[in-house]
Design a protein around this motif. Structure first.
Motif, PDB file in Angstrom:
ATOM      1  N   THR A  47     -31.144 -93.648  28.210  1.00  0.00           N
ATOM      2  CA  THR A  47     -32.599 -93.760  28.169  1.00  0.00           C
ATOM      3  C   THR A  47     -33.090 -94.376  29.463  1.00  0.00           C
ATOM      4  OG1 THR A  47     -32.620 -94.043  25.761  1.00  0.00           O
ATOM      5  CG2 THR A  47     -34.584 -94.734  26.955  1.00  0.00           C
ATOM      6  N   PHE A  48     -33.909 -93.639  30.177  1.00  0.00           N
ATOM      7  CA  PHE A  48     -34.519 -94.121  31.419  1.00  0.00           C
ATOM      8  C   PHE A  48     -35.960 -94.523  31.115  1.00  0.00           C
ATOM      9  CE2 PHE A  48     -31.013 -91.519  32.722  1.00  0.00           C
ATOM     10  CZ  PHE A  48     -30.482 -92.191  33.811  1.00  0.00           C
ATOM     11  N   ARG A  49     -36.235 -95.793  31.257  1.00  0.00           N
ATOM     12  CA  ARG A  49     -37.590 -96.299  30.985  1.00  0.00           C
ATOM     13  C   ARG A  49     -38.367 -96.392  32.289  1.00  0.00           C
ATOM     14  NH1 ARG A  49     -38.916-100.465  26.393  1.00  0.00           N
ATOM     15  NH2 ARG A  49     -38.534 -98.465  25.365  1.00  0.00           N
ATOM     16  N   VAL A  50     -39.559 -95.800  32.281  1.00  0.00           N
ATOM     17  CA  VAL A  50     -40.387 -95.720  33.494  1.00  0.00           C
ATOM     18  C   VAL A  50     -41.730 -96.388  33.229  1.00  0.00           C
ATOM     19  CG1 VAL A  50     -41.415 -94.190  35.223  1.00  0.00           C
ATOM     20  CG2 VAL A  50     -39.265 -93.540  34.089  1.00  0.00           C
ATOM     21  N   PRO A  51     -41.936 -97.619  33.702  1.00  0.00           N
ATOM     22  CA  PRO A  51     -43.241 -98.269  33.590  1.00  0.00           C
ATOM     23  C   PRO A  51     -44.146 -97.844  34.733  1.00  0.00           C
ATOM     24  CG  PRO A  51     -41.665 -99.806  34.499  1.00  0.00           C
ATOM     25  CD  PRO A  51     -40.902 -98.519  34.250  1.00  0.00           C
ATOM     26  N   ASN A  52     -45.444 -97.823  34.489  1.00  0.00           N
ATOM     27  CA  ASN A  52     -46.404 -97.493  35.530  1.00  0.00           C
ATOM     28  C   ASN A  52     -46.894 -98.787  36.178  1.00  0.00           C
ATOM     29  OD1 ASN A  52     -48.734 -96.665  37.035  1.00  0.00           O
ATOM     30  ND2 ASN A  52     -48.811 -94.816  35.814  1.00  0.00           N
TER      31      ASN A  52
ATOM     32  N   ALA B  40     -50.648 -80.877  33.816  1.00  0.00           N
ATOM     33  CA  ALA B  40     -51.886 -81.181  34.540  1.00  0.00           C
ATOM     34  C   ALA B  40     -52.759 -82.121  33.717  1.00  0.00           C
ATOM     35  CB  ALA B  40     -52.643 -79.896  34.856  1.00  0.00           C
ATOM     36  N   GLY B  41     -53.220 -83.203  34.349  1.00  0.00           N
ATOM     37  CA  GLY B  41     -54.071 -84.173  33.676  1.00  0.00           C
ATOM     38  C   GLY B  41     -53.309 -85.179  32.833  1.00  0.00           C
ATOM     39  N   GLY B  42     -51.978 -85.051  32.759  1.00  0.00           N
ATOM     40  CA  GLY B  42     -51.179 -85.955  31.941  1.00  0.00           C
ATOM     41  C   GLY B  42     -50.455 -86.983  32.777  1.00  0.00           C
ATOM     42  N   GLY B  43     -49.362 -87.476  32.247  1.00  0.00           N
ATOM     43  CA  GLY B  43     -48.563 -88.484  32.947  1.00  0.00           C
ATOM     44  C   GLY B  43     -48.613 -89.831  32.251  1.00  0.00           C
ATOM     45  N   ILE B  44     -48.058 -90.819  32.909  1.00  0.00           N
ATOM     46  CA  ILE B  44     -48.007 -92.181  32.373  1.00  0.00           C
ATOM     47  C   ILE B  44     -49.194 -92.953  32.945  1.00  0.00           C
ATOM     48  CG2 ILE B  44     -46.588 -94.236  32.067  1.00  0.00           C
ATOM     49  CD1 ILE B  44     -44.170 -92.526  32.899  1.00  0.00           C
ATOM     50  N   LYS B  45     -50.088 -93.370  32.081  1.00  0.00           N
ATOM     51  CA  LYS B  45     -51.297 -94.047  32.528  1.00  0.00           C
ATOM     52  C   LYS B  45     -51.000 -95.485  32.967  1.00  0.00           C
ATOM     53  CE  LYS B  45     -54.168 -91.395  29.300  1.00  0.00           C
ATOM     54  NZ  LYS B  45     -55.105 -91.495  28.149  1.00  0.00           N
ATOM     55  N   PRO B  46     -51.889 -96.087  33.758  1.00  0.00           N
ATOM     56  CA  PRO B  46     -51.703 -97.485  34.154  1.00  0.00           C
ATOM     57  C   PRO B  46     -51.557 -98.390  32.935  1.00  0.00           C
ATOM     58  CG  PRO B  46     -53.413 -96.472  35.496  1.00  0.00           C
ATOM     59  CD  PRO B  46     -53.060 -95.469  34.435  1.00  0.00           C
ATOM     60  N   GLY B  47     -50.573 -99.286  32.989  1.00  0.00           N
ATOM     61  CA  GLY B  47     -50.349-100.210  31.895  1.00  0.00           C
ATOM     62  C   GLY B  47     -49.449 -99.680  30.799  1.00  0.00           C
ATOM     63  N   TYR B  48     -48.928 -98.453  30.957  1.00  0.00           N
ATOM     64  CA  TYR B  48     -48.068 -97.847  29.943  1.00  0.00           C
ATOM     65  C   TYR B  48     -46.705 -97.517  30.544  1.00  0.00           C
ATOM     66  CZ  TYR B  48     -51.987 -97.346  26.718  1.00  0.00           C
ATOM     67  OH  TYR B  48     -53.034 -97.601  25.863  1.00  0.00           O
ATOM     68  N   PHE B  49     -45.762 -97.138  29.654  1.00  0.00           N
ATOM     69  CA  PHE B  49     -44.454 -96.702  30.100  1.00  0.00           C
ATOM     70  C   PHE B  49     -44.056 -95.471  29.297  1.00  0.00           C
ATOM     71  CE2 PHE B  49     -43.460 -99.489  26.547  1.00  0.00           C
ATOM     72  CZ  PHE B  49     -42.477 -98.787  25.862  1.00  0.00           C
ATOM     73  N   GLU B  50     -43.001 -94.801  29.760  1.00  0.00           N
ATOM     74  CA  GLU B  50     -42.460 -93.641  29.045  1.00  0.00           C
ATOM     75  C   GLU B  50     -40.945 -93.706  29.091  1.00  0.00           C
ATOM     76  OE1 GLU B  50     -42.368 -91.421  26.626  1.00  0.00           O
ATOM     77  OE2 GLU B  50     -44.207 -90.489  27.409  1.00  0.00           O
TER      78      GLU B  50
ATOM     79  N   ALA C  92     -35.485 -92.918  20.244  1.00  0.00           N
ATOM     80  CA  ALA C  92     -36.524 -93.701  20.918  1.00  0.00           C
ATOM     81  C   ALA C  92     -37.877 -93.100  20.645  1.00  0.00           C
ATOM     82  CB  ALA C  92     -36.270 -93.736  22.435  1.00  0.00           C
ATOM     83  N   THR C  93     -38.893 -93.936  20.608  1.00  0.00           N
ATOM     84  CA  THR C  93     -40.239 -93.456  20.364  1.00  0.00           C
ATOM     85  C   THR C  93     -40.967 -93.301  21.674  1.00  0.00           C
ATOM     86  OG1 THR C  93     -40.988 -95.730  20.094  1.00  0.00           O
ATOM     87  CG2 THR C  93     -40.351 -94.542  18.089  1.00  0.00           C
ATOM     88  N   GLY C  94     -41.934 -92.415  21.724  1.00  0.00           N
ATOM     89  CA  GLY C  94     -42.723 -92.195  22.928  1.00  0.00           C
ATOM     90  C   GLY C  94     -43.559 -93.404  23.252  1.00  0.00           C
ATOM     91  N   SER C  95     -43.829 -93.588  24.520  1.00  0.00           N
ATOM     92  CA  SER C  95     -44.545 -94.782  24.933  1.00  0.00           C
ATOM     93  C   SER C  95     -46.037 -94.695  24.679  1.00  0.00           C
ATOM     94  CB  SER C  95     -44.303 -95.022  26.418  1.00  0.00           C
ATOM     95  OG  SER C  95     -44.835 -93.959  27.163  1.00  0.00           O
ATOM     96  N   SER C  96     -46.556 -93.498  24.476  1.00  0.00           N
ATOM     97  CA  SER C  96     -47.995 -93.359  24.354  1.00  0.00           C
ATOM     98  C   SER C  96     -48.532 -94.112  23.152  1.00  0.00           C
ATOM     99  CB  SER C  96     -48.358 -91.870  24.238  1.00  0.00           C
ATOM    100  OG  SER C  96     -47.953 -91.187  25.399  1.00  0.00           O
ATOM    101  N   ASP C  97     -47.679 -94.380  22.136  1.00  0.00           N
ATOM    102  CA  ASP C  97     -48.132 -95.066  20.939  1.00  0.00           C
ATOM    103  C   ASP C  97     -47.723 -96.529  20.923  1.00  0.00           C
ATOM    104  OD1 ASP C  97     -49.150 -92.659  20.012  1.00  0.00           O
ATOM    105  OD2 ASP C  97     -47.274 -92.111  19.026  1.00  0.00           O
ATOM    106  N   THR C  98     -47.083 -97.009  21.973  1.00  0.00           N
ATOM    107  CA  THR C  98     -46.565 -98.370  21.944  1.00  0.00           C
ATOM    108  C   THR C  98     -47.518 -99.375  22.550  1.00  0.00           C
ATOM    109  OG1 THR C  98     -45.441 -98.043  24.051  1.00  0.00           O
ATOM    110  CG2 THR C  98     -44.188 -97.562  22.048  1.00  0.00           C
TER     111      THR C  98
END
Length: 231
Positions: free
Chosen positions: A42-47, A111-121, A187-193
């Motif tokens: 699992t590679f965790r990528v914080p923004n 397009a228009g997606g990605g890891i937003k500021p303050g989040y991780f994936e 692992a759960t997606g970061s968008s809900d964490t």
């Protein structure tokens, strides 16, 4: 006195938050990383950006200790591709001689997606058999929507973590005759964490409040002792 207390609390909170910011780099973990076996990584990528989203992650696989088999787990909103190339030197593995391997994995946000500021994936892949080494170093390039690229490629030296550390996987040795390790939980997606800094801020606030309580208590004791002194 209260002004000095407020300053002390602010300093404590700031000191606690700095390590959290410095540690916000691409990391890799696995609960079943054993040489000779397949593991789920699992590679965790914080923004780290305040204004831009992470839109691409490029993961460079090791070629000195190559991994023969790599399978990717789908990440909603992202497209993943792999690149294979001949190895500089063929490597003998339990499955035979390896002359080429996956050398790069790239995840690209829609397009228009990605890891937003303050989040991780979290990005997952299954890889194996793992080489018979103590650590595996992966190098990662994190691209933001504003064009900035964070290069997490520096290897630790002398026990010190570099400024831009590469993800390092630490392998464990299986005991003789032991059963294969259990599969890692999904692992759960970061968008809900929720935002990443929340946990760090809560910890800093808790310690700062504790420091404030101790400081006030000490000040009150000092005042009582002063009043009790004979003229």
């Amino acid at each position: 006195m209260w002004q000095r207390i407020a300053v002390a609390v602010a300093v404590i909170a700031a000191v606690l938050l700095v390590p959290g910011v410095a540690a916000a780099h691409v990391s890799v973990t696995a609960v079943d990383a054993v040489p000779g076996q397949t593991a789920r990584l699992t590679f965790r990528v914080p923004n780290e950006s305040d204004t831009a989203s992470t839109v691409k992650l490029e993961l460079v696989m090791p070629t000195a200790t190559p991994i023969a088999f790599v399978a990717l787990k789908a990440v909603p909103g992202w497209t993943a591709t792999t690149e294979r190339a001949p190895l500089p030197t063929p490597v003998d593995t339990p499955d035979g001689r390896l002359t080429e391997a996956v050398t790069k994995v790239t995840w690209t946000a829609a397009a228009g997606g990605g890891i937003k500021p303050g989040y991780f994936e979290d990005f997952e892949l299954s890889a194996g058999p793992l080489p018979d080494v103590g650590t595996i170093v992966f190098k990662a390039l994190q691209t933001y929507s504003d064009g900035e690229v964070s290069r997490w490629i520096e290897e630790p030296t002398g026990g010190q973590e570099p400024d831009d550390p590469a993800p390092v996987l630490h392998l464990t040795r299986a005991a003789p005759g032991s059963a294969p390790p259990a599969a890692a939980p999904a692992a759960t997606g970061s968008s809900d964490t929720g935002p990443l800094p929340v946990v760090l801020s809560a910890a800093a606030l808790a310690v700062a409040v504790a420091a404030l309580v101790l400081t006030v208590a000490g000040a009150r004791r000092a005042a009582r002792d002063a009043n009790r002194r004979p003229e």
